[in-house]
Design an enzyme around this catalytic site. Structure first.
Site, short mmCIF file in Angstrom:
data_model
loop_
_atom_site.label_atom_id
_atom_site.label_comp_id
_atom_site.label_asym_id
_atom_site.label_seq_id
_atom_site.Cartn_x
_atom_site.Cartn_y
_atom_site.Cartn_z
N ASP A 127 0.86 -1.19 0.00
CA ASP A 127 0.00 0.00 0.00
C ASP A 127 0.89 1.24 0.00
OD1 ASP A 127 -3.24 0.32 0.77
OD2 ASP A 127 -2.03 2.13 1.07
N CYS A 143 -14.28 -0.96 -7.82
CA CYS A 143 -15.36 -0.28 -7.09
C CYS A 143 -15.75 1.03 -7.78
CB CYS A 143 -14.95 -0.02 -5.64
SG CYS A 143 -13.50 1.02 -5.50
N1 SAH Z 1 -8.31 -3.79 0.09
C1 SAH Z 1 -8.63 -2.84 1.12
C2 SAH Z 1 -9.20 -1.56 0.57
C3 SAH Z 1 -8.31 -0.90 -0.43
S1 SAH Z 1 -8.63 0.79 -0.60
C4 SAH Z 1 -9.61 -3.46 2.11
O1 SAH Z 1 -10.37 -4.36 1.75
O2 SAH Z 1 -9.62 -3.01 3.26
C5 SAH Z 1 -7.38 1.28 -1.64
C6 SAH Z 1 -5.99 1.37 -1.01
O3 SAH Z 1 -5.07 1.62 -2.05
C7 SAH Z 1 -5.81 2.48 0.00
O4 SAH Z 1 -5.31 1.93 1.19
C8 SAH Z 1 -4.75 3.41 -0.64
O5 SAH Z 1 -3.84 3.92 0.32
C9 SAH Z 1 -4.06 2.50 -1.58
N2 SAH Z 1 -3.47 3.08 -2.78
C10 SAH Z 1 -3.97 4.02 -3.60
N3 SAH Z 1 -3.18 4.21 -4.68
C11 SAH Z 1 -2.14 3.35 -4.53
C12 SAH Z 1 -0.99 3.02 -5.32
N4 SAH Z 1 -0.74 3.64 -6.48
N5 SAH Z 1 -0.16 2.06 -4.88
C13 SAH Z 1 -0.37 1.43 -3.71
N6 SAH Z 1 -1.45 1.69 -2.93
C14 SAH Z 1 -2.31 2.63 -3.34
#
Ligand code: SAH
Length: 389
Positions: free
Chosen positions: A245, A333
């Protein structure tokens, strides 16, 4: 209350609550933003009561198709009906623990979201019209659910389009102790004030549990891991996972959640851009499973093409890394990406990666995020559990 005539009413009669400005017989600018209006058809026949906002793309969101007062009694009945639906669809246990209590249009309360995390309620007013009923709604939530803590998460970007300010505050109790929720056999700590969304992605709960059932040990990646929910579920079935993340706060919470579940030895986390990590770090055909749950790449319709390219790329990068017979749990989503368009992106990714995909399960959002059959926009989450070969 003012009356507004519609040029077209067939969608409304079919149960859709949205009316766009070009469907009104007069300009929406003639009405006070956020006020209640009676919608009628060309002949003056009653269609419903809703709130109007000339600054929004959706001019009117209907609250009811009956000629009834929109008062405390109305909102109480809607809330009780949301509870009854969840008793039926989700069960008493989840209703006591954690779930989305009110899902906007899906609960016939457009513009209102309420998430329950144990004794804490996180509330979001998304529209000016719903914001107008804020006091009544907060009072009713307090009366009906008697939460220890209440948090206002009025920080969604859609509020700016409605002409509303942004705020994040605790309005009842405190958060010295963060709520803990259960999901199947797992326990997660949630930060309803500072976390993303209202703190936790409840919409993926049932999908995570379905994936957990498919994982029998092995090694996997949890990409876009946020506070660790998917990977920790897999680790509880003996898997070893690496979460990726870009947010340090999310990773810290994931490390904490792994500890709470006693799986720290099987969960490690990397702060990185997911695309860069996948390009740089991983050799082909190494993982038994990959979980891919990105943020909404298409925040608007204008960004659709770009978003579909990103879904294709990240899925192709991931598919390359899955062993023959391994599993890819992949989601979108984005409201603006249809199930069909997402399926196309996955098929193109499979071609790019030289893989074949077999559908173990095609899934959607959890039952506490009810979709209305007449309102396609209420179904937004697409989740495929795929066998990769
Ligand atoms: N899978 C998680 C929800 C993901 S929400 C669950 O079920 O709880 C999306 C996540 O992607 C967020 O935590 C955000 O910090 C991260 N994110 C956004 N852009 C990103 C990128 N380019 N690389 C890595 N993480 C990213």
């Amino acid at each position: 209350m003012e009356t507004v005539a519609l040029k077209r009413s067939s969608r409304i009669l079919g149960g859709h609550p949205w009316i766009f400005s070009n469907e009104l017989s007069i300009s929406p600018k003639r009405f006070a933003p956020g006020s209640l209006v009676r919608a009628v058809d060309r002949q003056g026949g009653f269609l419903g009561i809703g709130y109007i906002n000339p600054h929004s793309l959706i001019s009117i969101r209907l609250l009811t198709s009956r000629d009834e007062p929109i008062d405390e009694g109305f909102f109480r009945a809607r809330m009780l009906s949301a509870v009854e639906y969840r008793k039926k669809a989700c069960g008493e246990k989840r209703l006591k623990d954690s779930l989305r209590l009110i899902f906007s249009e899906g609960d016939y309360l457009p513009g209102l979201i309420v998430d329950k995390y144990g004794d804490c309620l996180a509330v979001q007013f998304l529209t000016l019209g719903m914001e107008g009923f804020r006091e009544i709604i907060l009072r009713l939530l307090d009366e009906l659910f008697n939460p220890k803590t209440m948090v206002l998460r009025n920080d969604g970007s859609s509020r700016a389009l409605e002409g509303l300010g942004l705020e994040k505050t605790v309005i009842k109790g405190d958060l010295t102790e963060l709520p803990r929720i259960t999901e199947g056999g797992a326990v997660f700590e949630v930060n309803p004030l500072l976390g993303q969304k209202t703190g936790f992605f409840l919409d993926q709960s049932e999908n995570r549990l379905a994936m957990k059932d498919l994982v029998k040990g092995g090694t996997g990646l949890d990409i876009f891991s946020y506070t660790g929910a998917w990977g920790i579920q897999a680790a509880l079935n003996s898997a070893k996972i690496t979460g990726i993340d870009s947010s340090a706060d999310a990773i810290n919470q994931a490390i904490k959640n792994a500890g709470i579940n006693g799986v720290s030895d099987r969960c490690s986390y990397v702060k990185a851009d997911a695309f860069a990590f996948l390009r740089e770090n991983a050799a082909g055909n190494t993982y038994d499973f990959i979980i891919l749950d990105p943020p909404a790449f298409a925040k608007s319709r204008a960004r659709l093409k770009e978003a579909l390219r990103a879904y294709r790329d990240i899925n192709a990068l991931s598919m390359r890394l899955v062993k023959k017979g391994g599993i890819l749990a992949t989601s979108s989503c984005s409201h603006h990406v249809s199930r069909e368009a997402f399926t196309d992106a996955l098929n193109m990714a499979a071609r790019d990666a030289g893989k074949r995909l077999r559908v173990i399960e095609a899934r959607s959002q959890a039952k506490d995020h009810p979709a209305l059959l007449a309102v396609a926009e209420t179904e937004y989450l697409k989740c495929f559990l795929l066998e990769v070969s």
